[in-house]
Design an enzyme around this catalytic site. Structure first.
Site, mmCIF file in Angstrom:
data_model
loop_
_atom_site.group_PDB
_atom_site.id
_atom_site.type_symbol
_atom_site.label_atom_id
_atom_site.label_comp_id
_atom_site.label_asym_id
_atom_site.label_seq_id
_atom_site.Cartn_x
_atom_site.Cartn_y
_atom_site.Cartn_z
ATOM 1 N N TYR A 137 -11.108 -47.395 12.682
ATOM 2 C CA TYR A 137 -11.723 -46.261 11.987
ATOM 3 C C TYR A 137 -11.320 -44.981 12.701
ATOM 4 O O TYR A 137 -11.784 -44.706 13.805
ATOM 5 C CB TYR A 137 -13.237 -46.455 11.965
ATOM 6 C CG TYR A 137 -14.047 -45.391 11.261
ATOM 7 C CD1 TYR A 137 -13.467 -44.397 10.481
ATOM 8 C CD2 TYR A 137 -15.442 -45.400 11.368
ATOM 9 C CE1 TYR A 137 -14.232 -43.445 9.841
ATOM 10 C CE2 TYR A 137 -16.218 -44.452 10.734
ATOM 11 C CZ TYR A 137 -15.611 -43.476 9.967
ATOM 12 O OH TYR A 137 -16.382 -42.528 9.335
ATOM 13 N N LYS A 166 -9.250 -47.493 8.483
ATOM 14 C CA LYS A 166 -9.964 -46.555 7.626
ATOM 15 C C LYS A 166 -9.569 -45.161 8.091
ATOM 16 O O LYS A 166 -9.899 -44.750 9.200
ATOM 17 C CB LYS A 166 -11.476 -46.756 7.734
ATOM 18 C CG LYS A 166 -12.287 -45.704 6.965
ATOM 19 C CD LYS A 166 -13.783 -45.837 7.232
ATOM 20 C CE LYS A 166 -14.555 -44.715 6.552
ATOM 21 N NZ LYS A 166 -16.020 -44.790 6.839
#
Length: 298
Positions: A137, A166
């Site tokens: 992330y 992400k």
């Protein structure tokens, strides 16, 4: 391991509070609503879930509720399991795995400003601690820490269960560059404003804030794009423009929780300090935009 395992339309779940505590009944109902509206995975205790102000016990409880609610359905649980202390992130990852999560989302370490080598070692330790999929992330606007393209690719190639990233940096060029150098990587959009550009440039899914409110529309947008029906995907994306914009008029998750409250989807508009309700002006703006969308409460 199938590195494609958790993609598609995913919701970064809010965490509802009531009288200062996690509203567990509302939380389960919110997840059921996601299941009923075509979402592929739910993401508990991430940024939108106010993970930074949850106790470890609350964090674990939210994961348990998500797993239990999704049991027997096709909806997967990608549990938030990030920390700026590697040993703590490993512990959260192990808990998620042991309690039935299908994978974990691990935010880049914040505040301590690690080097790229430190980031590599951090994520390698997490990946080696569990045998479920790990999604990196990258959100430098919150963490003050950018995972470089080279580091992301090296982790993807060296760690079997790190299947993608992400991306919430807002940098489309970086996303395109990632896929140009490693087309097998699963690139997931982490910003609703750029879901369509990422999906139309090879992205394989979204982790959406807006889908808390409009899961059916985010699911349709995502799946049209994955099926390469970009005309229909673009049409939905255009319809979502105003709501996507207003849902980030203040720090996430303040606007989305406010919208959920206005819609009757949560009973109480509560936050954990230092987050607080929106200004009266922004509350009114959110309410005005929401009149254009048909959203049903419980």
């Amino acid at each position: 391991m199938d590195k494609n395992i958790i993609i598609g339309a995913m919701t970064a779940l809010i965490t509802p509070f009531k009288n200062g505590k996690v509203d567990e009944q509302s939380y389960a109902r919110l997840i059921k609503r996601q299941i009923e509206n075509g979402i592929d995975a739910v993401v508990p205790v991430g940024t939108t879930g106010e993970s930074a102000t949850l106790t470890h016990e609350e964090h674990r409880t939210c994961i348990e509720i998500a797993v239990e609610t999704c049991k027997g359905t096709k909806v997967k649980v990608l549990a938030g399991a990030g920390s700026n202390a590697t040993h703590e992130a490993v512990g959260l990852a192990k808990f998620a795995k042991e309690h039935g999560a299908d994978g974990i989302l691990s935010v880049a370490p914040y505040y301590n400003k690690p080097t790229q080598q430190g980031l590599y070692e951090h994520y390698k330790a997490i990946a080696q601690s569990v045998d479920i999929p790990v999604l990196l992330y990258n959100v430098p606007g919150r963490t003050g820490c950018e995972i470089s393209t080279d580091t992301i690719i090296k982790l993807f190639r060296d760690c079997e269960n790190i299947y993608g990233v992400k991306e919430a940096s807002g940098n489309i060029d970086k996303c395109v560059d990632l896929l140009a150098h490693e087309p097998r990587m699963m690139l997931i959009s982490g910003e609703d404003a750029i879901n369509y550009p990422i999906l139309s440039n090879g992205g394989k899914g979204v982790i959406s804030v807006t889908s808390n409110l409009l899961p059916d529309m985010i699911s349709a947008l995502t799946h049209f794009a994955l099926d390469e029906n970009y005309k229909e995907a673009k049409k939905i994306n255009d319809e979502l423009y105003n709501i996507n914009k207003i849902l980030f008029c203040e720090s996430n998750p303040i606007p989305i929780k406010t919208a959920m409250y206005i819609a009757g989807l949560i009973e109480s508009l509560e936050f954990r300090l230092p987050l607080c309700p929106p200004s009266k002006e922004n509350f009114a703006k959110i309410e005005e935009v929401m009149k254009k969308y048909k959203i049903k409460g419980f």
